[in-house]
Enzyme design. Structure first.
Site, PDB file in Angstrom:
ATOM      1  CG  ASP A 144      -2.124  -0.947   0.975  1.00 20.89           C
ATOM      2  OD1 ASP A 144      -2.610  -1.013  -0.158  1.00 20.89           O
ATOM      3  OD2 ASP A 144      -2.538  -1.614   1.936  1.00 20.89           O
ATOM      4  CG  ASP A 202      -7.659  -3.758  -2.447  1.00 21.76           C
ATOM      5  OD1 ASP A 202      -8.040  -4.813  -2.983  1.00 21.76           O
ATOM      6  OD2 ASP A 202      -8.155  -3.329  -1.403  1.00 21.76           O
TER       7      ASP A 202
HETATM    8  N1  GLY Z   1      -7.347  -1.523   0.337  1.00 20.48           N
HETATM    9  C1  GLY Z   1      -8.273  -1.943   1.295  1.00 20.48           C
HETATM   10  C2  GLY Z   1      -9.660  -1.535   1.014  1.00 20.48           C
HETATM   11  O1  GLY Z   1     -10.000  -1.124  -0.092  1.00 20.48           O
HETATM   12  O2  GLY Z   1     -10.458  -1.617   1.911  1.00 20.48           O
END
Ligand code: GLY
Length: 425
Positions: A144, A202
């Site tokens: 992330d 994601d």
């Molecule tokens: N990246 C985690 C979410 O979208 O909740």
């Protein structure tokens, strides 16, 4: 549409400023921007001393409600993932550390608020909160990093360039590509859980940091890794109808270990935010590569979203396959991400008007009293009604910092395409 929209990204204000019909009423937009600034100001002032970032509002969950939404007996729940907040915390602002995956969104929202309004206080707070994230440049414990550093430092570089910023972006990109496994052909998402090599949809959102690192350094390796990741994700995360699985785990030889959900209703459902991450990610891949396969793919995902989301205001329920009843929560964050992506996609294709119109409908819905907070309420967040992880009883029907961020990004793209400036609203 294509030529006009492409040009509008290059010189939007100068070209379109005189094109607005005099009768067009943009009061909703002015109200949305003013509300955003006042909410962000309130939050910045209240949390500055904490060293933390605003994430959401603490809320508990009702297990019977989870059973109904997941269509699953509670005996199958993993209770360790369903902790309730302590009673005193319920209703208060939920803060997070700088190593949380969402830490870049509040600084990024401040940058967009500054860009959209020219408010110097927003700029000062954007710099202040962006600098708090500096230690993240040494962190490699998650995929992330793109969310965390590109949304904060990436916008800082765009709007207030300083010699020190590129190094933060490049060091972070180096840490992100250290998670790439060339045999598998993908970037590892998580370092927790039972999976051999988990990749979540994601992760497509973290590729923009790598595109930026190639732009800054001239070294193609970052972009090459990003596009290999996108190429691996395309056949493995997506179903024939262009919905996507949330988690795909790979064996060491690159074959698929399993396909599951973590935050959706069930393994084979279409988790709303996952669909939004997908269309955004492949639109980005086309922007930098100009390879039509990514554009074609983004269009298919966009078309799927537009046909599957049947709510009257275009804000999806938290999962497309959730049972729809009066209690089914929406996910404004998924809508905001979709709107931002579709504004960009609308500039890339001949029939882009239909993507533009859909995205415009979303941002007008989000700017209505049903979703936009009243100034001074909502713990300083801008939007209501997002869902983080219903599967875990976490952040259900609450504000989320990433809903606010992508909402402001969508407003920025909208105003550019329409040739609108804050002063003229
Ligand atoms: N990246 C985690 C979410 O979208 O909740």
């Amino acid at each position: 549409m294509k030529l006009v929209k492409l040009f509008s990204f290059i010189a939007p204000v100068a070209f379109f400023a005189g094109c607005q019909p005099a009768t067009e009423d943009n009061a909703w937009l002015k109200h949305a921007l003013d509300t955003s600034v006042s909410q962000l100001r309130l939050t910045a002032e209240e949390i500055d001393a904490s060293g933390l970032m605003p994430r959401s509002i603490h809320k508990g969950h009702d297990v019977s409600f989870l059973e109904r939404q997941l269509e699953m007996d509670r005996s199958l729940f993993q209770d360790s993932l369903r902790a309730q907040p302590v009673p005193e915390a319920v209703g208060t602002r939920r803060l997070c550390k700088i190593y949380d995956w969402t830490s870049g969104f509040f600084p990024g929202s401040l940058w967009y608020a500054y860009e959209l309004t020219g408010n110097e206080e927003m700029k000062a707070q954007a710099i202040n909160f962006t600098e708090k994230l500096n230690p993240v440049r040494h962190y490699d414990g998650t995929h992330d990093l793109g969310f965390m550093i590109n949304c904060s430092y990436g916008n800082a570089l765009r709007l207030s360039p300083a010699d020190t910023i590129p190094a933060v972006l490049i060091e972070t990109a180096d840490n992100l590509i250290s998670r790439f496994n060339p045999e598998i052909g993908a970037i590892r998402s998580w370092d927790f859980g039972p999976w051999n090599f988990p990749v979540i949809i994601d992760n497509m959102m973290n590729l923009d940091l790598l595109f930026e690192a190639t732009r800054l350094t001239g070294d193609p390796k970052y972009q090459a890794v990003a596009l290999r990741h996108a190429d691996k994700t395309m056949p493995n995360h997506f179903r024939p109808d262009y919905t996507s699985w949330h988690v795909v785990s790979y064996n060491n030889d690159g074959t698929v270990e399993l396909k599951q959900t973590f935050q959706g209703k069930n393994d084979d459902s279409a988790w709303a935010r996952g669909q939004a991450w997908g269309v955004y990610g492949y639109t980005s891949c086309y922007r930098v590569s100009k390879d039509p396969k990514y554009l074609d793919f983004a269009r298919h995902i966009a078309d799927m979203i537009m046909s599957r989301v049947q709510t009257e205001d275009a804000i999806p329920y938290w999962d497309y396959d959730a049972p729809v009843t009066d209690e089914t929560p929406r996910d404004a964050s998924a809508a905001a991400v979709t709107a931002s992506a579709l504004f960009e996609l609308s500039t890339m294709v001949e029939d882009g008007q239909r993507y533009f119109d859909y995205a415009e409908k979303i941002i007008k819905s989000l700017s209505s009293p049903a979703y936009l907070a009243k100034p001074g309420e909502n713990a300083g967040f801008i939007l209501l009604h997002s869902t983080g992880s219903l599967h875990h009883g976490s952040e259900i029907d609450v504000p989320l910092n990433y809903a606010d961020y992508y909402y402001l990004e969508a407003l920025q793209r909208y105003m550019k395409l329409k040739g609108l400036s804050y002063a003229e609203l």
